[in-house]
Design a protein around this motif. Structure first.
Motif, PDB file in Angstrom:
ATOM      1  N   VAL A 117      -5.446   5.155  -3.106  1.00  0.00           N
ATOM      2  CA  VAL A 117      -5.591   4.599  -4.439  1.00  0.00           C
ATOM      3  C   VAL A 117      -6.985   3.999  -4.593  1.00  0.00           C
ATOM      4  O   VAL A 117      -7.540   3.404  -3.662  1.00  0.00           O
ATOM      5  CB  VAL A 117      -4.508   3.538  -4.718  1.00  0.00           C
ATOM      6  CG1 VAL A 117      -4.716   2.290  -3.858  1.00  0.00           C
ATOM      7  CG2 VAL A 117      -4.480   3.152  -6.185  1.00  0.00           C
ATOM      8  N   GLY A 118      -7.576   4.173  -5.755  1.00  0.00           N
ATOM      9  CA  GLY A 118      -8.913   3.662  -6.002  1.00  0.00           C
ATOM     10  C   GLY A 118      -8.908   2.196  -6.386  1.00  0.00           C
ATOM     11  O   GLY A 118      -7.852   1.590  -6.648  1.00  0.00           O
ATOM     12  N   ALA A 119     -10.097   1.622  -6.441  1.00  0.00           N
ATOM     13  CA  ALA A 119     -10.214   0.192  -6.736  1.00  0.00           C
ATOM     14  C   ALA A 119      -9.698  -0.139  -8.127  1.00  0.00           C
ATOM     15  O   ALA A 119      -9.063  -1.178  -8.333  1.00  0.00           O
ATOM     16  CB  ALA A 119     -11.670  -0.249  -6.583  1.00  0.00           C
ATOM     17  N   LEU A 120      -9.971   0.725  -9.107  1.00  0.00           N
ATOM     18  CA  LEU A 120      -9.535   0.442 -10.467  1.00  0.00           C
ATOM     19  C   LEU A 120      -8.013   0.412 -10.553  1.00  0.00           C
ATOM     20  O   LEU A 120      -7.429  -0.506 -11.147  1.00  0.00           O
ATOM     21  CB  LEU A 120     -10.107   1.473 -11.430  1.00  0.00           C
ATOM     22  CG  LEU A 120      -9.859   1.226 -12.912  1.00  0.00           C
ATOM     23  CD1 LEU A 120     -10.436  -0.123 -13.351  1.00  0.00           C
ATOM     24  CD2 LEU A 120     -10.456   2.353 -13.759  1.00  0.00           C
ATOM     25  N   ALA A 121      -7.375   1.379  -9.943  1.00  0.00           N
ATOM     26  CA  ALA A 121      -5.911   1.399  -9.946  1.00  0.00           C
ATOM     27  C   ALA A 121      -5.350   0.218  -9.160  1.00  0.00           C
ATOM     28  O   ALA A 121      -4.317  -0.353  -9.531  1.00  0.00           O
ATOM     29  CB  ALA A 121      -5.401   2.717  -9.359  1.00  0.00           C
ATOM     30  N   ALA A 122      -6.018  -0.163  -8.075  1.00  0.00           N
ATOM     31  CA  ALA A 122      -5.562  -1.306  -7.296  1.00  0.00           C
ATOM     32  C   ALA A 122      -5.641  -2.589  -8.120  1.00  0.00           C
ATOM     33  O   ALA A 122      -4.720  -3.428  -8.090  1.00  0.00           O
ATOM     34  CB  ALA A 122      -6.382  -1.441  -6.019  1.00  0.00           C
ATOM     35  N   LEU A 123      -6.731  -2.777  -8.869  1.00  0.00           N
ATOM     36  CA  LEU A 123      -6.828  -3.957  -9.732  1.00  0.00           C
ATOM     37  C   LEU A 123      -5.772  -3.914 -10.830  1.00  0.00           C
ATOM     38  O   LEU A 123      -5.201  -4.955 -11.195  1.00  0.00           O
ATOM     39  CB  LEU A 123      -8.226  -4.039 -10.350  1.00  0.00           C
ATOM     40  CG  LEU A 123      -9.348  -4.450  -9.395  1.00  0.00           C
ATOM     41  CD1 LEU A 123     -10.708  -4.295 -10.072  1.00  0.00           C
ATOM     42  CD2 LEU A 123      -9.172  -5.883  -8.893  1.00  0.00           C
ATOM     43  N   ASP A 124      -5.490  -2.730 -11.354  1.00  0.00           N
ATOM     44  CA  ASP A 124      -4.446  -2.607 -12.371  1.00  0.00           C
ATOM     45  C   ASP A 124      -3.074  -2.991 -11.837  1.00  0.00           C
ATOM     46  O   ASP A 124      -2.198  -3.408 -12.604  1.00  0.00           O
ATOM     47  CB  ASP A 124      -4.397  -1.169 -12.902  1.00  0.00           C
ATOM     48  CG  ASP A 124      -5.544  -0.848 -13.853  1.00  0.00           C
ATOM     49  OD1 ASP A 124      -6.134  -1.793 -14.409  1.00  0.00           O
ATOM     50  OD2 ASP A 124      -5.836   0.355 -14.037  1.00  0.00           O
ATOM     51  N   SER A 125      -2.882  -2.853 -10.534  1.00  0.00           N
ATOM     52  CA  SER A 125      -1.571  -3.127  -9.945  1.00  0.00           C
ATOM     53  C   SER A 125      -1.401  -4.576  -9.486  1.00  0.00           C
ATOM     54  O   SER A 125      -0.343  -4.936  -8.966  1.00  0.00           O
ATOM     55  CB  SER A 125      -1.335  -2.195  -8.751  1.00  0.00           C
ATOM     56  OG  SER A 125      -2.165  -2.546  -7.648  1.00  0.00           O
ATOM     57  N   VAL A 126      -2.423  -5.408  -9.659  1.00  0.00           N
ATOM     58  CA  VAL A 126      -2.335  -6.805  -9.229  1.00  0.00           C
ATOM     59  C   VAL A 126      -1.315  -7.540 -10.094  1.00  0.00           C
ATOM     60  O   VAL A 126      -1.447  -7.565 -11.324  1.00  0.00           O
ATOM     61  CB  VAL A 126      -3.709  -7.500  -9.329  1.00  0.00           C
ATOM     62  CG1 VAL A 126      -3.568  -9.001  -9.102  1.00  0.00           C
ATOM     63  CG2 VAL A 126      -4.676  -6.899  -8.326  1.00  0.00           C
ATOM     64  N   PRO A 127      -0.297  -8.157  -9.483  1.00  0.00           N
ATOM     65  CA  PRO A 127       0.677  -8.891 -10.297  1.00  0.00           C
ATOM     66  C   PRO A 127       0.110 -10.233 -10.751  1.00  0.00           C
ATOM     67  O   PRO A 127      -0.576 -10.920  -9.985  1.00  0.00           O
ATOM     68  CB  PRO A 127       1.854  -9.101  -9.330  1.00  0.00           C
ATOM     69  CG  PRO A 127       1.245  -9.075  -7.971  1.00  0.00           C
ATOM     70  CD  PRO A 127       0.066  -8.146  -8.051  1.00  0.00           C
ATOM     71  N   PRO A 128       0.363 -10.632 -11.992  1.00  0.00           N
ATOM     72  CA  PRO A 128      -0.137 -11.925 -12.461  1.00  0.00           C
ATOM     73  C   PRO A 128       0.621 -13.077 -11.804  1.00  0.00           C
ATOM     74  O   PRO A 128       1.764 -12.918 -11.370  1.00  0.00           O
ATOM     75  CB  PRO A 128       0.130 -11.881 -13.964  1.00  0.00           C
ATOM     76  CG  PRO A 128       1.296 -10.948 -14.108  1.00  0.00           C
ATOM     77  CD  PRO A 128       1.128  -9.913 -13.026  1.00  0.00           C
ATOM     78  N   ILE A 129      -0.027 -14.227 -11.733  1.00  0.00           N
ATOM     79  CA  ILE A 129       0.661 -15.405 -11.220  1.00  0.00           C
ATOM     80  C   ILE A 129       1.735 -15.820 -12.221  1.00  0.00           C
ATOM     81  O   ILE A 129       1.650 -15.543 -13.419  1.00  0.00           O
ATOM     82  CB  ILE A 129      -0.309 -16.565 -10.943  1.00  0.00           C
ATOM     83  CG1 ILE A 129      -1.088 -16.952 -12.215  1.00  0.00           C
ATOM     84  CG2 ILE A 129      -1.262 -16.197  -9.818  1.00  0.00           C
ATOM     85  CD1 ILE A 129      -1.971 -18.175 -12.027  1.00  0.00           C
ATOM     86  N   ALA A 130       2.767 -16.497 -11.721  1.00  0.00           N
ATOM     87  CA  ALA A 130       3.913 -16.838 -12.561  1.00  0.00           C
ATOM     88  C   ALA A 130       3.556 -17.858 -13.636  1.00  0.00           C
ATOM     89  O   ALA A 130       4.096 -17.819 -14.747  1.00  0.00           O
ATOM     90  CB  ALA A 130       5.050 -17.359 -11.685  1.00  0.00           C
ATOM     91  N   ASP A 131       2.647 -18.776 -13.320  1.00  0.00           N
ATOM     92  CA  ASP A 131       2.305 -19.845 -14.251  1.00  0.00           C
ATOM     93  C   ASP A 131       0.792 -19.876 -14.446  1.00  0.00           C
ATOM     94  O   ASP A 131       0.076 -20.512 -13.683  1.00  0.00           O
ATOM     95  CB  ASP A 131       2.796 -21.193 -13.715  1.00  0.00           C
ATOM     96  CG  ASP A 131       2.439 -22.358 -14.626  1.00  0.00           C
ATOM     97  OD1 ASP A 131       1.989 -22.114 -15.761  1.00  0.00           O
ATOM     98  OD2 ASP A 131       2.616 -23.515 -14.197  1.00  0.00           O
TER      99      ASP A 131
END
Length: 343
Positions: free
Chosen positions: A172-186
């Motif tokens: 997986v490329g860097a762009l897709a990896a950044l897209d897959s980062v889950p947001p923090i809950a708060d």
């Protein structure tokens, strides 16, 4: 790219700034050393002092010393912002006695785990100082600037712990990896508060050990984070800049480091970029739109300088390193989202 050595404007500006502290109001970073290096590196030396005059209200006096840092007790002083002046004094002494590359090689692995402190600004300042030294050679103002950057980093050193690595798809490329980062809950509070809530990040390139591969992947990460600002910068116009500028500072520093430090540098830079993404990226992107009139890099920097905001100028500096159309669009988007500098 070449700093204007004939006029010595960068060196004059650094000397002017070294009587100021690395922060103001106890928590906000002094961006001036990074900005003046960016301007000088892109042929804008004639504008450096004018910009500094506008920014001068954001400068505070150099902080008072607290307790000297020594070669014996430095681990206890690491991450103590009260000792910023002491850390700067320590590195000023060290850099007078040792070659700066040797000093950097010693301290880079010590500081790298804590590159997230100070909203990643300390490592960014070091990256600018290293670029000035590597492109144009060493002299007292540039060596002193590296000492200030390293001292600020040591004082704001803040490791990230407790992160669960999420499996990333092979290749997986860097762009897709950044897209897959889950947001923090708060997503509330400032940078340190949000950083403590980052508990899951994709394990992108965590097995990379080859130095040349690490440099390629780090270059890819800088490009991806810069491009992504064009579509995601509205999540936080200021903080999303650091998803690109922090890894770019690491990339700029690699040539001055031993090759065995390149892969650990990639891993730390990914964590920084991904953590900023988790803390500040918006839920939905906006469409990337090309500017109606294609601008050159020089024209984009001209617009950034007219805008004046420090993050706009530094984002433009990184966009010019990437050098393609979407990177320049990201710099223009940063100016569009940010408030101009007022003197």
């Amino acid at each position: 790219m070449n700093i204007d050595n004939e006029s010595g404007v960068l060196d004059e500006a650094l000397e002017r700034l070294h009587i100021s502290g690395p922060e103001r109001l106890g928590r906000l970073t002094n961006h001036a050393p990074m900005v003046v290096e960016s301007l000088a590196s892109h042929g804008r030396s004639a504008d450096v002092h004018r910009w500094l005059d506008l920014y001068s209200s954001h400068l505070e006096e150099f902080p008072a010393p607290f307790a000297p840092v020594t070669g014996a007790d430095w681990p206890e002083a690491l991450g103590d912002p009260r000792r910023a002046a002491d850390w700067i004094a320590y590195f000023t002494r060290e850099i007078a006695d040792r070659p700066w590359r040797e000093l950097l090689a010693t301290w880079w692995p010590r500081l790298l785990p804590g590159m997230y402190g100070g909203s990643t600004h300390p490592v960014i300042r070091v990256g600018h100082a290293v670029r000035a030294l590597t492109l144009n050679g060493e002299n007292p103002p540039r060596l002193t600037e590296l000492a200030h950057g390293l001292g600020y980093w040591a004082a704001r050193h803040q490791p990230v712990t407790g992160i669960t690595p999420l499996a990333a798809e092979p290749g997986v490329g860097a762009l897709a990896a950044l897209d897959s980062v889950p947001p923090i809950a708060d997503p509330s509070g400032g940078f340190p508060t949000r950083l403590a809530r980052v508990d899951r990040l994709p394990a992108w390139q965590d097995t990379t050990t080859d130095p040349d591969e690490a440099r390629l992947r780090l270059t890819e990460l800088v490009r991806a984070a810069t491009h992504r600002y064009a579509t995601h910068g509205h999540g936080n116009a200021t903080m999303m800049v650091h998803a690109a500028t922090a890894p770019n500072a690491v990339l700029r520093t690699l040539p001055a480091l031993p090759r065995e430090l390149w892969a650990p540098s990639l891993h730390a830079a990914w964590t920084a970029s991904a953590a900023v993404t988790a803390m500040y990226a918006p839920a939905e992107p906006v469409a990337y739109t090309s500017p109606p009139v294609r601008l050159t890099g020089e024209e984009v920097m001209e617009r950034a300088l007219a805008h004046g905001d420090e993050h706009v100028i530094k984002m433009t500096d990184t966009a010019l390193d990437v050098g393609d159309e979407q990177a320049l669009a990201a710099a223009l988007r940063c100016a569009e989202l940010s408030d101009p500098l007022r003197g």
